[in-house]
Each structure stands twice: as C-alpha cells, then as structure tokens.
Scaffold this motif. Sequence first.
Motif, short mmCIF file in Angstrom:
data_model
loop_
_atom_site.label_atom_id
_atom_site.label_comp_id
_atom_site.label_asym_id
_atom_site.label_seq_id
_atom_site.Cartn_x
_atom_site.Cartn_y
_atom_site.Cartn_z
N TRP A 29 0.83 -1.21 0.00
CA TRP A 29 0.00 0.00 0.00
C TRP A 29 0.86 1.25 0.00
O TRP A 29 0.45 2.29 -0.51
CB TRP A 29 -0.91 0.02 1.22
CG TRP A 29 -1.92 -1.09 1.22
CD1 TRP A 29 -2.32 -1.83 0.14
CD2 TRP A 29 -2.65 -1.58 2.34
NE1 TRP A 29 -3.26 -2.75 0.52
CE2 TRP A 29 -3.49 -2.62 1.86
CE3 TRP A 29 -2.69 -1.25 3.69
CZ2 TRP A 29 -4.35 -3.31 2.71
CZ3 TRP A 29 -3.55 -1.93 4.53
CH2 TRP A 29 -4.37 -2.95 4.05
N VAL A 30 2.04 1.15 0.60
CA VAL A 30 2.97 2.27 0.59
C VAL A 30 4.34 1.75 0.17
O VAL A 30 4.71 0.62 0.47
CB VAL A 30 3.08 2.97 1.97
CG1 VAL A 30 1.73 3.52 2.41
CG2 VAL A 30 3.67 2.05 3.03
N VAL A 31 5.07 2.60 -0.55
CA VAL A 31 6.43 2.26 -1.00
C VAL A 31 7.33 3.45 -0.75
O VAL A 31 7.02 4.55 -1.23
CB VAL A 31 6.44 1.87 -2.49
CG1 VAL A 31 7.87 1.69 -2.99
CG2 VAL A 31 5.62 0.60 -2.74
N PRO A 32 8.42 3.26 0.00
CA PRO A 32 8.89 2.08 0.71
C PRO A 32 7.87 1.61 1.76
O PRO A 32 7.16 2.43 2.35
CB PRO A 32 10.19 2.54 1.37
CG PRO A 32 10.66 3.67 0.52
CD PRO A 32 9.42 4.37 0.08
N ASP A 33 7.84 0.32 1.99
CA ASP A 33 6.77 -0.27 2.79
C ASP A 33 7.16 -0.35 4.26
O ASP A 33 7.54 -1.41 4.76
CB ASP A 33 6.43 -1.66 2.26
CG ASP A 33 5.25 -2.27 3.01
OD1 ASP A 33 4.52 -1.50 3.67
OD2 ASP A 33 5.08 -3.50 2.96
N VAL A 34 7.00 0.75 4.95
CA VAL A 34 7.25 0.73 6.38
C VAL A 34 6.08 0.10 7.13
O VAL A 34 6.23 -0.35 8.28
CB VAL A 34 7.53 2.16 6.90
CG1 VAL A 34 6.27 3.01 6.85
CG2 VAL A 34 8.13 2.13 8.30
N LEU A 35 4.91 0.01 6.49
CA LEU A 35 3.75 -0.58 7.17
C LEU A 35 3.99 -2.04 7.54
O LEU A 35 3.39 -2.55 8.49
CB LEU A 35 2.50 -0.47 6.31
CG LEU A 35 1.97 0.93 6.01
CD1 LEU A 35 0.64 0.85 5.29
CD2 LEU A 35 1.84 1.75 7.29
N LYS A 36 4.88 -2.71 6.82
CA LYS A 36 5.13 -4.11 7.16
C LYS A 36 5.74 -4.25 8.55
O LYS A 36 5.66 -5.30 9.18
CB LYS A 36 6.02 -4.77 6.11
CG LYS A 36 7.42 -4.21 5.98
CD LYS A 36 8.21 -4.97 4.92
CE LYS A 36 9.61 -4.43 4.73
NZ LYS A 36 9.63 -3.20 3.93
N TYR A 37 6.36 -3.16 9.05
CA TYR A 37 6.91 -3.18 10.39
C TYR A 37 5.88 -2.74 11.44
O TYR A 37 6.06 -3.00 12.62
CB TYR A 37 8.13 -2.26 10.48
CG TYR A 37 9.27 -2.71 9.59
CD1 TYR A 37 9.89 -3.94 9.79
CD2 TYR A 37 9.70 -1.92 8.53
CE1 TYR A 37 10.92 -4.36 8.97
CE2 TYR A 37 10.73 -2.33 7.70
CZ TYR A 37 11.34 -3.55 7.93
OH TYR A 37 12.37 -3.98 7.11
N LEU A 38 4.82 -2.08 10.99
CA LEU A 38 3.81 -1.64 11.93
C LEU A 38 2.79 -2.72 12.22
O LEU A 38 2.30 -2.84 13.34
CB LEU A 38 3.06 -0.41 11.37
CG LEU A 38 3.90 0.82 11.03
CD1 LEU A 38 2.97 1.95 10.59
CD2 LEU A 38 4.72 1.28 12.21
N VAL A 39 2.43 -3.48 11.22
CA VAL A 39 1.40 -4.50 11.40
C VAL A 39 1.84 -5.50 12.46
O VAL A 39 2.93 -6.07 12.38
CB VAL A 39 1.10 -5.20 10.07
CG1 VAL A 39 0.13 -6.35 10.28
CG2 VAL A 39 0.52 -4.21 9.07
N GLY A 40 0.99 -5.69 13.45
CA GLY A 40 1.32 -6.60 14.53
C GLY A 40 1.84 -5.91 15.77
O GLY A 40 1.83 -6.49 16.85
N ASP A 41 2.34 -4.66 15.63
CA ASP A 41 2.74 -3.91 16.82
C ASP A 41 1.50 -3.62 17.66
O ASP A 41 0.41 -3.41 17.15
CB ASP A 41 3.40 -2.59 16.44
CG ASP A 41 4.77 -2.80 15.80
OD1 ASP A 41 5.22 -3.96 15.78
OD2 ASP A 41 5.37 -1.81 15.35
N ASP A 42 1.69 -3.55 18.96
CA ASP A 42 0.55 -3.30 19.84
C ASP A 42 -0.14 -1.97 19.50
O ASP A 42 -1.36 -1.88 19.56
CB ASP A 42 1.01 -3.28 21.31
CG ASP A 42 1.43 -4.66 21.78
OD1 ASP A 42 1.01 -5.64 21.14
OD2 ASP A 42 2.17 -4.74 22.78
N VAL A 43 0.65 -0.96 19.17
CA VAL A 43 0.07 0.35 18.93
C VAL A 43 0.03 0.69 17.45
O VAL A 43 -0.53 1.71 17.07
CB VAL A 43 0.86 1.46 19.67
CG1 VAL A 43 0.76 1.27 21.15
CG2 VAL A 43 2.31 1.50 19.21
N GLY A 44 0.58 -0.16 16.61
CA GLY A 44 0.73 0.25 15.23
C GLY A 44 0.08 -0.64 14.20
O GLY A 44 0.35 -0.51 13.02
#
Length: 767
Positions: free
Chosen positions: A404-419
């Motif tokens: 959905w975004v490039v560079p894909d920082v969302l892959k590091y947010l998914v699964g975080d408690d707050v992210g």
Amino acid sequence: MPDWSAVLVSPNADFDGAPLLRTELRLDTGHGAVRRAVLRATAHGVLEAFLGGEPVDDSVLSPGWTSYEWRLRYVERDVTALLGRAAGPDLAAPVVLGVALGNGWFRGRLGWAGGRAYYGDELGALVQLDVTFDDGHTQTVGTDESWTAGPSATTANDLYDGQTIDARRQDDAWLRPGHVDPAWTGVHRGELDLATLEPYVGPPVRRVLEVAPQRIWTSPAGRTLVDFGQNLVGWLKVRVQGPAGSTVTLRHAEVLEHDELGTRPLRSAAATDRLVLSGGADEFEPTLTFHGFRYAEVEGWPGELTADALTAVVVSSDLRPTGEFACSDALVTQLHRNAVWGTRGNFLDVPTDCPQRDERLGWTGDIAAFAPSAAYLFDVDDFLRDWLRDLAAEQRAADGMVAWVVPDVLKYLVGDDVGASPFGTPDSTAIWSDASVWVPWALWQAYGDRRVLEDQYDSMAAHVRRVETLLSPTGLWEHSFQFGDWLDPTAPPEDAALAKADPSVVATASLFRSADLVARTAELLGHDDQAHFRALAERTRAAFVEHYVDAEGRIASDAVTVYALAIAFGLLDAGQQERAGERLVELVRAGGHHIQTGFAGTPFVTDALTATGHLDDAYALLLQRECPSWLYPVTIGATTVWERWDSMLPDGTINPGEMTSFNHYALGAVVDWLHRTVAGLAPLEPGYARVLVAPQPGGGLTWARTALESRHGRTAVAWSLEEGGELQVDVTLPEGVTGVVRLPGQPDREVGSGEHHVRSSPAAAVL
C-alpha cells in the motif's frame, strides 16, 4: 558497480542524533596535477558532505528514502575543483573531508503509530574519495575506523517533529585542518551489504524556491503569526539576534482555524523547530527536517518580527517543470497552479500522500490516480522510475503483493501493539496495487521510453498474476479488503472507504485495466505471456458484464464511479457504453454537478462524460463552485489540492475527521483532462512524437492555452473564441513532431513542425 574500499562507520556516541564525522588527508605527491576527483557518499540516515570546508553539492536530505533492506542509493559528485581549492596550488595543504548526519527516514519517526528506527538504530556514513592524477596514479580515501566523530549544533532532529539548533554550539572548526576537541570520540564499523548500493536514478532533493512572508500579525490569543501566501514544503531560514540562550520557537501548519494556527490535522507531528540564540547575529536553516505549511507561529522572538528576518525555503526533488495551462476562468487556472504546488511538495524523494502530518508515506493509490497529470506538469520520468525500483523490490519480498505504501514501512507496523494497520493485514488492493502497472504505462505514454516497461515488466505481470489467484470462481475480485472509491465525498469523516461505489466493482474493473495494459505491454515487448494476459482481460470483462451489468445497462451499486470506470476502461460494448453514458449523466445532473467520486472515479469521470457525448456536463462538473467540487477549495483560498473535498468546511472549521490534509495531489487528477480536452493537447504516439490537437471549448470559457516541453521540444496549443463565435487555434510543433488538428465540424487536418493558425466556423464551435 564501483569498487568500494571504504566501510560504513558509526560514531561511538550518538551526539543527539546529529553527529559530525571527519578525517584529514594529504594528497600523494610526485604524480602531477589532479586530473579528476570523485566523491561517493551515502548514509544510514541523511547526510551533508563537506570537502575543504565547502559543501560537496547543494542537495539536501541525501540519500533520501528507499527500501533500505534492498536498495541504498549513493550520491556521486565530481569534486575536482573543490579538492584543488582545498589542497592549494602545490597540492600540499591538508584537506578535511567531513560529514554531518541526521536521523532522516532511516532512524526517524515513520507512520502514525509513534515508532521510529524501523531500519536500524545506528546512524552511519559511507564516503569514498577517489583521486586520479595526471600520471594515472589513484589515491583513495574513505570512511574507516580512523575517522573521528563529535557533536554538532543540532540537539534534536526528526522529519515529523522538527529540529532544534543551539547556535552556542555552532563551530566550523571541525571543517578546518588541525581540529582537536576533547568532546570528540572514535567510530566503529557498521553493518552494510555493499550489494544494496545503487546510484540515484532520479534527481536529488534540493532547495528549489524561496518565498517571502506576505503578512505578519498578532492573533486573538496574542500569538505572532506569519502567512507566506502559499502552502509549501520546506523550512524557514531565519536571521535573528537576541540574548544568548533564549529560544525562538517556530510552529508550522497549513491553515488557520478560528484565527489561530490549525495544528489538529498534524496529529502527533510536532512540526516545530527551536532555535537557541548565541547572543550574536545568528542565521538558522534546519535542513534535517521538513514541514508542510503556509503559516508559522513564532514564539520568543527578540523585539519586533519583520518580514526580512524570515524566508520560506521550498524543497523538493529537483524536477524540471514541463506542462503549462491557463484559461479564461481564473479559478480553473488557480486549480491547475494548486496541482503544480501539490506535486512539487509531495514529490520529495518519494511520491508521498501528504507532507505535514505523522504519515508522509508513498501511498501507491495516490500516484496511480495522479501519474498522468504528474507526467505533464513535471519531468517525472527518472523520479518515478527510481521509486518503481523500490516498488518492485518490496513486491519481490512479498510474493508478488504490491504494498500500500512504498517504501513499505507498514510491514513493520502491522502486529505492533500500537501500530497495527487499521485495515487488517495488507494484501493486493485495487488501484493501490495497480500502481505497479498504471504508473509505468503513464510514463511510457508521456515519454516514449520503452525502458520503463522493460524494467518493470516482471513487476507488472507479477501483480496481475497474484490478483488472478485472489479471484472468486465467478472471475470477480470480490473477497478481500479494498479501499474502493476512497474519499467519496459521501463517505463519513471517520471511514473514508464507505463509498457509494461497490468496492468489488471497482476492483474487478481495475483488474481488467491492469490485465489489458500488461497484455499490451507484453505484445510491445514481444513476451510469450501476452496471450495469457489478453485471455485474463477478456474473461474479466465478461465476468464484469455478466455479474455487474443488468439488462437495462445499470451497473451494480449505480454510482457515478462505477459508470466512469466501465466507460473509461472500455469494459462495455457499444450499446452498453451508450446506456452507461446516459445513466452516468443522469447521476451527475441529479447530484447538481457536484463531485460524487473519490480516488477511483475522479481521474476518469470527466473523460467518461466527454467520451459519451456529455461535454457540457463535464464542464459543469469542473466549474462547480459549491462543495464538493474541484473549485470549492479555490474559492476559499486554497493554494494546493486537498485530501478531502471538504478538508475545510464552509464555516471555516477543519473537517472533523482524523485524516485531513490540505496538500494532497490525488484529487487534482483532473488537470490531465484540462491539458488534453480543455486546452486540447494529447499524445497520438507515446512521447509526443505525434500529437493530437483537439480542443473542446465549453463551460463559457473564451480561451485556453497549454504547452508541453516533451523530449522533442516545446509543443503549444492556444485557442480563443472570437467575436461571432469563431474558434481560432494556434499550434506550435517542434522540429520532427507531426500532429492532427481536430476541430468541431471540420475534417482532421495533418500538420507538421512549425506554427499553424486554424479557424472553425461559428456554427461548428462548441460554446
């Protein structure tokens, strides 16, 4: 790939996230004059490089933001003249090679969850100077463990939150030979895979303009506010003198609300710079951050703030403007100007969604919608080809899924408690993931360079093949999350995906377009899988018509967007197309010629109306002044395109949603239609070697003009309605470019390079 002998080094102390690194060198003797000196540099973080006390170049925020896991760009500069000045005429003087580092995207805050340092927790620099002498001897100096590191005047820096600079710590002695300071320490080797290093494909970020204050005043709350008259992206350059240790605070925002700085749309982004004064005459320029703003609130200024003390520095990827447009309606001309400024501000190394809040991400849906317009306004070929390399790298690591975004920082947010993502686990999504196909195709059409299709073909094909696995047994794309017609104006402020258009209809139509474009690309490039993608496109078309188009020609969900996409993408046969056009115009008229589309429909609705014989309604949609419309923001002073049709409500309050930006380019995608249909210039062949000149006046406009600097030179079209209703068209074609002039009521006319003046009769002119 260059031969790197340098290694990445990191300071042994963090030095407030803005360390300085240095070494001293002497040139080898006995080899004659310096023939050439080349400096290559990159960083974990952002860097400014210095040689002999001078900046190596005028770029900022280098090496930008890429998918660092697979791509880290380096800058390469010819520094022969710099080195010669520093070493002196006999080449005997010691020379300082230095680097200033900041957090940037690598270690700074990214995304709305408050997290940072997703790519690494240490800043580092990789710098190599290669000097070639007259006799062929080469001397190489690069970062290694002999370098030293120390503090700068910056005590805090973040792209979202701003920069703090303490002028009492400012000391350029570190750039001069012989510098010794007990506060300085050593460095250690960091981790870097040299195989990830790549040169820039696109342009660097630079200071491109300066804007002076237009007004300074005191708000009702007693705060000092400054208006720069333009929503822009960059920072403030400040000249000030005051008591040592006192602090000047600069807060930035795009709008005012209740006559005060409107900061709520920034969410958690502080967007605040703090300048600690030395007691002497200070000049500050916070180059380790950037802000999206028109207004600044200044606190702690010593004495009276005057306009000559502040300058807004506009920063952007260094793009060459190419497209021009103006017409007899000043609001439409301003709309076009707003799209130019929105592109300039958001094309800052990555094509971002917005430049101000705690986001600033490379959302793929935004550029999928806007790429044709962007490619007219600026030369974005290299810029977007660079970004597409990141898209493909992220895609390869995600089993063909386009992020959905490039560079894909969302892959590091998914699964975080707050992210965790508010949309669930990401997967292929219509329009957003279709950027992998639609953006390369837009570049091919604009520039006529097959390399973008050759470079991106595997990515284009992988996206469509992945979506093929997600289809239901009926051949529809209907069982996964979709953004759909994102930001349809009827969607509630708290849920932008609740559009009128059925998201599965939008998705299936988008798949057809992507499969069709990949099939055409495969045929152009001679790939064997052309037949596969052509067959998929035809199956998707058939499934769309069978399941979504009823006997009366109504398309499921009966929304403006579904008709616009079906018409513009070519999903319907001639009879269905005619009925879809009639229903489309019924809906547009029933809506009072107010906008009823979001990200999916907006780029295509005026084309769909035009193609089905409803040009007057396309103009009525364009020229609507009431909200929601393209011109409503212009009527209340917007200088960029907004994220929402009603980002600011008519009463002057900010939209209550948690997601409101006043600098988004996606909904400005109508400017492509302004160039092609209103002004009348479109490519007949990719790259504008052959053009169509076909202005279609309407809406009461009396004149329009456009020009484009293509690879072949400047092409221009200008038309006016003369007294009596005669349409006069002036065409200028550069050497080697041919065209077809198509005017109402006249046969097509072939023209060659040069200037042409064509008229049509009053009876033929469309008023």
